[in-house]
Enzyme design. Structure first.
Site, PDB file in Angstrom:
ATOM      1  N   LYS A  31       0.838  -1.208   0.000  1.00  0.00           N
ATOM      2  CA  LYS A  31       0.000   0.000   0.000  1.00  0.00           C
ATOM      3  C   LYS A  31       0.870   1.254   0.000  1.00  0.00           C
ATOM      4  O   LYS A  31       0.598   2.209  -0.730  1.00  0.00           O
ATOM      5  CB  LYS A  31      -0.943  -0.022   1.217  1.00  0.00           C
ATOM      6  N   GLN A  75      -4.854  -1.660   9.387  1.00  0.00           N
ATOM      7  CA  GLN A  75      -4.680  -2.998   8.808  1.00  0.00           C
ATOM      8  C   GLN A  75      -5.239  -4.049   9.767  1.00  0.00           C
ATOM      9  O   GLN A  75      -4.860  -4.093  10.940  1.00  0.00           O
ATOM     10  CB  GLN A  75      -3.184  -3.243   8.533  1.00  0.00           C
ATOM     11  N   ASP A  98     -11.425   2.184   3.728  1.00  0.00           N
ATOM     12  CA  ASP A  98     -11.728   0.751   3.633  1.00  0.00           C
ATOM     13  C   ASP A  98     -13.236   0.522   3.532  1.00  0.00           C
ATOM     14  O   ASP A  98     -13.675  -0.584   3.208  1.00  0.00           O
ATOM     15  CB  ASP A  98     -11.202   0.009   4.879  1.00  0.00           C
TER      16      ASP A  98
END
Ligand code: NDP
Length: 262
Positions: A31, A75, A98
């Protein structure tokens, strides 16, 4: 990116990782690399596994208020002593790249959304870019997680697919998958979907990322047997995975636009 910056839109992504899970570290590194390649400003917060929930929530609060950060990503999974739901709920929905926050989940349900979870969004982009019309097709999603299966089903439904969601209690799974014009596998079991479970000519999208004992990556679909039957199929690695990262970049840019107008 330069054109956006000239308009005062400066995307910035904060990625938080707690602990040393090796797979998560790879994902975070990918990322960061993608941000660099796209010219997106990024900040990485690598916190030790002993980090308390309060410390993590304080960091999220700080990033929610930080003007040069338009997107925040924690994460997953987080260590067991931290409650995942509380963490997700703490992220400002306008910075939730997200799209896991209940506000964004609800928006996806009603079809009026800014952000879509990156993996299902990547699958839809693959379908679109391949010129596949979802309307009226039998779509079968194997897996019902909040991050893949459920939003995937909803996105296919918004495109007028006839959607069936399968899971571990589904009876006669093969009868369901065999009926699919578009089959999305998000199970987390290596080579779970075999060629004999696939309809001739079907579009098969493999979301699975499984690490085998020999360290090789493999998907949820047994590629060798499936490719003989499928009309189109995504590989693992190199299929949905890179699309997920691309959609994260897209969401980060979108977040910069959303935050500029909030
Ligand atoms: P989860 O473990 O959260 O969900 C797995 C789903 O599969 C569950 O709904 C489960 O059913 C279902 N399932 C398990 N066993 C069976 C079975 N025997 N028959 C039918 N359904 C079954 O996984 P995720 O959704 O998070 O991830 C799925 C896969 O996708 C993993 O390999 C993961 O690594 C990968 N992934 C890839 C990403 C990418 O960027 N390409 C991003 C995210 C995930 P039940 O609900 O009943 O338990």
């Amino acid at each position: 990116m330069e054109a956006l910056k000239e308009k005062g839109i400066n995307p910035g992504l904060a990625v938080i990782i707690v602990g040393e899970d090796p797979a998560s570290q790879v994902y975070v590194r990918n990322k960061e690399r993608a941000c660099d390649e796209c010219g997106i400003y990024s900040e990485k917060y690598a916190l030790p596994k002993e980090t308390t929930q309060e410390e993590l929530l304080n960091l999220i609060d700080k990033l929610n208020k930080k003007n040069d950060i338009s997107g925040i990503l924690v994460q997953l999974p987080v260590p067991e002593h931290i409650d995942e739901k509380t963490v997700i709920n703490a992220i400002d929905p306008k910075k939730d790249v997200d799209a896991f926050h209940p506000v964004n989940v609800g928006k996806i349900m009603v079809g009026n959304y800014d952000f879509v979870p990156c993996t299902p969004a990547g699958v839809m982009e693959l379908i679109d870019e391949s010129g596949i019309d979802v309307s009226g097709k039998e779509c079968v999603v194997v897996g019902r997680s909040n991050i893949v299966g459920k939003p995937q089903a909803m996105l296919l439904l918004h495109k007028n697919g006839t959607v069936t969601i399968c899971h571990s209690r589904t009876k006669d799974l093969k009868a369901k998958t065999k009926n699919a014009d578009i089959l999305v596998a998000a199970v987390g079991i290596p080579n779970f979907i075999t060629g004999d479970m696939i309809k001739e000519g079907a579009v098969v999208i493999d979301v699975g990322i499984n690490r085998l004992e020999n360290k090789k990556l493999c998907g949820d679909v047994e590629f060798e047997s499936a490719q003989k039957v499928a009309g189109a199929i995504t590989p693992v690695p190199g299929g949905v995975g890179p699309m997920t990262i691309a959609m994260l970049m897209k969401n980060t840019v979108k977040a910069a636009l959303v935050n500029k107008t909030k």
